[in-house]
Design a protein around this motif. Structure first.
Motif, PDB file in Angstrom:
ATOM      1  N   LEU A  55      -9.692  10.622 -10.964  1.00 18.43           N
ATOM      2  CA  LEU A  55     -10.095  10.313 -12.435  1.00 18.43           C
ATOM      3  C   LEU A  55      -9.451  11.069 -13.529  1.00 18.43           C
ATOM      4  CD1 LEU A  55     -14.127  10.384 -11.932  1.00 18.43           C
ATOM      5  CD2 LEU A  55     -12.626   8.510 -12.094  1.00 18.43           C
ATOM      6  N   GLY A  56      -8.542  12.202 -13.069  1.00 17.92           N
ATOM      7  CA  GLY A  56      -7.841  13.139 -14.147  1.00 17.92           C
ATOM      8  C   GLY A  56      -8.713  13.771 -14.951  1.00 17.92           C
ATOM      9  N   VAL A  57      -9.714  14.191 -14.372  1.00 19.77           N
ATOM     10  CA  VAL A  57     -10.789  15.050 -15.223  1.00 19.77           C
ATOM     11  C   VAL A  57     -10.854  16.484 -14.948  1.00 19.77           C
ATOM     12  CG1 VAL A  57     -11.901  13.123 -15.657  1.00 19.77           C
ATOM     13  CG2 VAL A  57     -12.698  14.775 -13.693  1.00 19.77           C
ATOM     14  N   GLU A  58     -11.378  17.334 -15.788  1.00 22.88           N
ATOM     15  CA  GLU A  58     -11.291  18.718 -15.520  1.00 22.88           C
ATOM     16  C   GLU A  58     -12.227  19.137 -14.590  1.00 22.88           C
ATOM     17  OE1 GLU A  58     -11.250  22.808 -18.009  1.00 22.88           O
ATOM     18  OE2 GLU A  58     -11.808  20.999 -19.149  1.00 22.88           O
ATOM     19  N   ARG A  59     -11.981  20.083 -13.485  1.00 23.77           N
ATOM     20  CA  ARG A  59     -13.011  20.565 -12.371  1.00 23.77           C
ATOM     21  C   ARG A  59     -13.117  22.002 -12.701  1.00 23.77           C
ATOM     22  NH1 ARG A  59     -11.908  22.855  -7.375  1.00 23.77           N
ATOM     23  NH2 ARG A  59      -9.581  22.673  -7.938  1.00 23.77           N
TER      24      ARG A  59
END
Length: 370
Positions: free
Chosen positions: A144-148
């Motif tokens: 998703l290309g999101v912050e983890r």
């Protein structure tokens, strides 16, 4: 940009966890195939998962993660509208092995990467190893290309339920269990929940459903259905062990106030059964030394509370012909703007969970205003 955040907490950066009844962009699931969980090579369970995914797909995009050796089979069984992706797992409980999603007022989506030890590790856990499950959250963050945000505590998604307005419900039986985080006190756990999920008020119920093999996940006992409103698994049979558990929970919920100071309205959902594993159901499961036994006559923790709230549908388990219609009518009353779809779910329950346990909502990103 994908970054495991270091010292900053999600809350300090403005993130929080929305309620399940808030709008979604998608739902994530996994494909069942484990022969010591699912009988007859998981074929009956796969059919149940197909029905759940198909029902949810009426409401939102559905992603189904599949091990490579089952990819073609899953792709052929699932409708074309469902997105099948290669995402290896040890089993199919996306609620617990998948991420907890967070949103930010500026439109960003992020996720929490909790520790996972298969519901207890080597002290009561349900299988070993769990290495593939442990990587799922990282993979979804990259997809998703999101912050983890890495949270160094053991926690499964089914152990928490939030109202999106600062209130969280959980159980002491699960989150304070020595087989999860033996060095964390209740205050320590509350601090983690507040800093990670953006909640202010935490309502602790003592126990989850009777003989729930997850050590009492709250999503099988009680869930938020709206701000200030919860559904509770209930039985009037005072000879059933579930009666004392539900009565105890009811007393706490009726005295509780949410983060905005409101009393909670409690809606009782009848317990199905009690339901037990039949001889032919137990005989179809591989019996391995490192997996949870499933024996004829064992009681299952069946509950109609274990439903999934989609954008325009609620997908509920059908578990007991004597109680299904009553439960459906109550759920329809709780969600007048959504279509309630009942799915035969005994095959999922035989594996140890239900519809909520095999799904994980991806909340809708807040759209920036021009």
């Amino acid at each position: 940009m994908i970054t495991p955040t270091s010292s900053a907490t999600p809350v300090s950066l403005g993130f929080s966890m929305p309620a399940e009844f808030a709008p979604h962009d998608a739902c994530w699931m996994l494909w069942p195939q484990r022969p010591d969980t699912w009988r007859y090579g998981a074929k009956p369970a796969q059919q149940a998962f197909v029905e759940v995914a198909t029902a949810i797909a009426e409401s939102e995009t559905v992603f189904v993660g599949v091990n490579d050796e089952q990819y073609e089979n899953a792709r052929n069984q699932l409708p074309d509208s469902i997105r099948v992706v290669e995402l290896s797992s040890n089993d199919a409980w996306m609620r617990d092995v998948g991420p907890t999603f967070l949103t930010h007022p500026d439109g960003r989506l992020a996720l929490v990467d909790w520790e996972f030890n298969a519901w207890g590790g080597l002290e009561g856990g349900l299988y070993f190893p769990w290495d593939k499950d442990r990587r799922i959250r990282t993979k979804i963050a990259e997809m998703l290309g999101v912050e983890r945000f890495v949270a160094p505590v053991v926690l499964e998604g089914g152990a928490i339920h939030v109202d999106g307005e600062g209130t969280l419900i959980t159980t002491e039986e699960c989150l304070l269990n020595a087989n999860r985080n033996p060095n964390l006190s209740r205050d320590d756990m509350e601090r983690v929940l507040r800093n990670t999920l953006g909640v202010d008020t935490i309502i602790w119920l003592p126990r989850g459903c009777y003989l729930d093999e997850t050590d009492g996940h709250v999503d099988n006992l009680c869930c938020f259905i709206a701000p200030g409103e919860v559904a509770l698994n209930w039985t009037d049979d005072d000879t059933d062990p579930q009666h004392a558990i539900s009565r105890e929970a009811l007393a706490i919920l009726e005295q509780a106030r949410d983060a905005r100071g409101r009393p909670l309205k409690v809606h009782k959902l009848p317990q199905p059964g009690p339901l037990t594993i039949e001889e032919d159901e137990a005989s179809g499961i591989d019996r391995l030394s490192h997996s949870h036994p499933r024996r004829p006559g064992d009681r299952m923790a069946g509950s109609y509370v274990n439903f999934y709230i989609g954008n325009s549908v609620v997908v509920m388990p059908l578990l007991d012909p004597a109680r299904d219609d009553e439960a459906r009518a109550i759920i329809e009353g709780l969600f007048p703007t959504r279509r309630v779809i009942g799915v035969p779910a005994r095959e999922i329950l035989l594996g140890g969970g239900n519809i909520h346990c095999i799904t994980q909502q991806q909340p809708r990103r807040h759209r920036r205003q021009a």
